[in-house]
Scaffold this motif. Structure first.
Motif, short mmCIF file in Angstrom:
data_model
loop_
_atom_site.label_atom_id
_atom_site.label_comp_id
_atom_site.label_asym_id
_atom_site.label_seq_id
_atom_site.Cartn_x
_atom_site.Cartn_y
_atom_site.Cartn_z
N GLY A 1 -27.18 -84.26 -16.32
CA GLY A 1 -27.92 -85.51 -16.34
C GLY A 1 -28.66 -85.78 -17.63
N TYR A 2 -28.67 -84.81 -18.56
CA TYR A 2 -29.35 -85.01 -19.84
C TYR A 2 -28.35 -85.27 -20.97
CZ TYR A 2 -33.26 -84.47 -23.13
OH TYR A 2 -34.23 -84.70 -24.07
N VAL A 3 -27.08 -85.47 -20.60
CA VAL A 3 -26.03 -85.73 -21.58
C VAL A 3 -25.68 -87.22 -21.54
CG1 VAL A 3 -23.66 -85.23 -22.29
CG2 VAL A 3 -25.09 -83.41 -21.32
N THR A 4 -25.85 -87.91 -22.66
CA THR A 4 -25.51 -89.33 -22.69
C THR A 4 -25.15 -89.74 -24.11
OG1 THR A 4 -26.16 -91.53 -21.89
CG2 THR A 4 -27.83 -90.27 -23.09
N GLY A 5 -24.32 -90.79 -24.22
CA GLY A 5 -23.91 -91.31 -25.51
C GLY A 5 -22.90 -90.44 -26.23
N GLN A 6 -22.22 -89.56 -25.51
CA GLN A 6 -21.34 -88.59 -26.14
C GLN A 6 -19.86 -88.91 -25.90
OE1 GLN A 6 -22.84 -86.30 -28.15
NE2 GLN A 6 -24.64 -87.47 -27.49
N ASN A 7 -19.03 -88.52 -26.85
CA ASN A 7 -17.57 -88.56 -26.72
C ASN A 7 -17.09 -87.12 -26.72
OD1 ASN A 7 -16.37 -91.59 -27.34
ND2 ASN A 7 -18.41 -91.25 -28.19
N ILE A 8 -16.58 -86.66 -25.60
CA ILE A 8 -16.31 -85.24 -25.40
C ILE A 8 -14.82 -85.01 -25.22
CG2 ILE A 8 -16.82 -83.24 -23.96
CD1 ILE A 8 -19.37 -84.78 -23.03
N PRO A 9 -14.16 -84.33 -26.16
CA PRO A 9 -12.75 -83.95 -25.95
C PRO A 9 -12.64 -82.93 -24.81
CG PRO A 9 -13.31 -83.89 -28.28
CD PRO A 9 -14.60 -83.98 -27.52
N VAL A 10 -11.79 -83.21 -23.85
CA VAL A 10 -11.46 -82.26 -22.77
C VAL A 10 -9.98 -82.03 -22.89
CG1 VAL A 10 -11.57 -81.81 -20.29
CG2 VAL A 10 -13.33 -83.23 -21.37
N ASP A 11 -9.60 -81.13 -23.81
CA ASP A 11 -8.22 -81.11 -24.27
C ASP A 11 -7.70 -79.72 -24.65
OD1 ASP A 11 -9.64 -80.56 -26.55
OD2 ASP A 11 -8.90 -82.25 -27.72
N GLY A 12 -8.33 -78.68 -24.11
CA GLY A 12 -7.85 -77.33 -24.41
C GLY A 12 -7.94 -76.96 -25.87
N GLY A 13 -8.81 -77.64 -26.62
CA GLY A 13 -9.00 -77.34 -28.03
C GLY A 13 -8.07 -78.09 -28.96
#
Length: 266
Positions: free
Chosen positions: A249-261
């Protein structure tokens, strides 16, 4: 290709919450919907093709989850409003929106910049940019009321590193980054988090293509530090579940790769 298929007991991370997921009639959207239902969310499955949404709901129901299907084109503002209202009418609230819908085959079709016509751009933008905008506007009052609203946009690594022969999709997904950051600033005072993920997953069309082109598959998989593409449900879906739960709940405004690296290896 090695793909994680073992299901694990899902904690009740989203118990009592209602999630609307666009483009959930198959692929990554369906995987996210199944993961949300396993985490005990009530799921509103939307997509342009009603029968495929019904199939997703049937799977959720067979597994003991709760879901409804609403046929909706995210490029149509009125259709998105109806889908959001259907969620509220059925479940009394709306806590989470996952904007996963994209322009289907258009987004993966190689096309050089000199061959692009305006219709190509408008057709894809109607789903990507218009869709995210419509979902945000329609959902905002309910996300405010939720007390822990979550808004997720499915991006792409193409929006991070670009892609030759695919400038439209890359530009649209790059635009998602600015949209997410802007909404995170605007909606933060309401307790709403806004994030994007850039997934890499083995969807049904991908599996078919790789089965027909094993040499391409082997070359592609060598790019992944983990040596495999993700499962729409177990890898991508659970990541989105976690991002929508109180654990993050404290994570916002982020672009997070979920891609095995994959992105870090480029």
């Amino acid at each position: 290709m090695t793909v994680l298929t073992t299901d694990l007991p899902a904690p009740d991370l989203l118990a009592g919450r209602v999630a609307l997921i666009t483009g959930a009639g198959g692929g990554i959207g369906r995987g996210i919907a199944l993961a949300f239902a396993a985490a005990r969310a009530c799921v509103v499955v939307t997509g342009r093709r009603g029968p495929t949404c019904d199939e997703t709901v049937a799977i959720i129901t067979a597994e003991g989850g709760t879901a409804i299907a609403v046929e909706a084109d995210v490029g149509d503002a009125a259709a998105v409003q109806r889908a959001v209202q259907a969620a509220v009418d059925r479940f009394g609230r709306l806590d989470i929106v996952v904007q996963n819908a994209n322009a289907g085959g258009d987004s993966a079709r190689p096309i050089a910049i000199e061959d692009i016509v305006e219709e190509d751009l408008l057709r894809q933008a109607r789903v990507a940019w218009d869709g995210s905008f419509h979902c945000a506007q329609a959902a905002l009052p309910h996300l405010k009321a939720s007390g822990h609203g979550r808004f997720i946009v499915l991006g792409s690594s193409f929006g991070l590193h670009g892609a030759a022969m695919n400038p439209i999709y890359s530009a649209l997904k790059g635009g998602d980054r600015g949209f997410v950051k802007s909404l995170a600033r605007e909606w933060g005072p309401h307790g709403i988090t806004v994030n994007a993920i850039e997934p890499s997953a083995a969807t049904e069309p991908t599996e078919v293509f790789f089965a027909q082109n094993p040499a391409v598959r082997d070359l592609y998989l060598k790019m992944f530090p983990l040596g495999r593409m993700g499962s729409p449900r177990h890898d991508i879906g659970r990541a989105v579940v976690a991002l929508c739960s109180d654990l993050m709940g404290y994570v916002t405004g982020q672009n997070i790769p979920v891609d095995g690296g994959l992105y870090t290896a480029m």
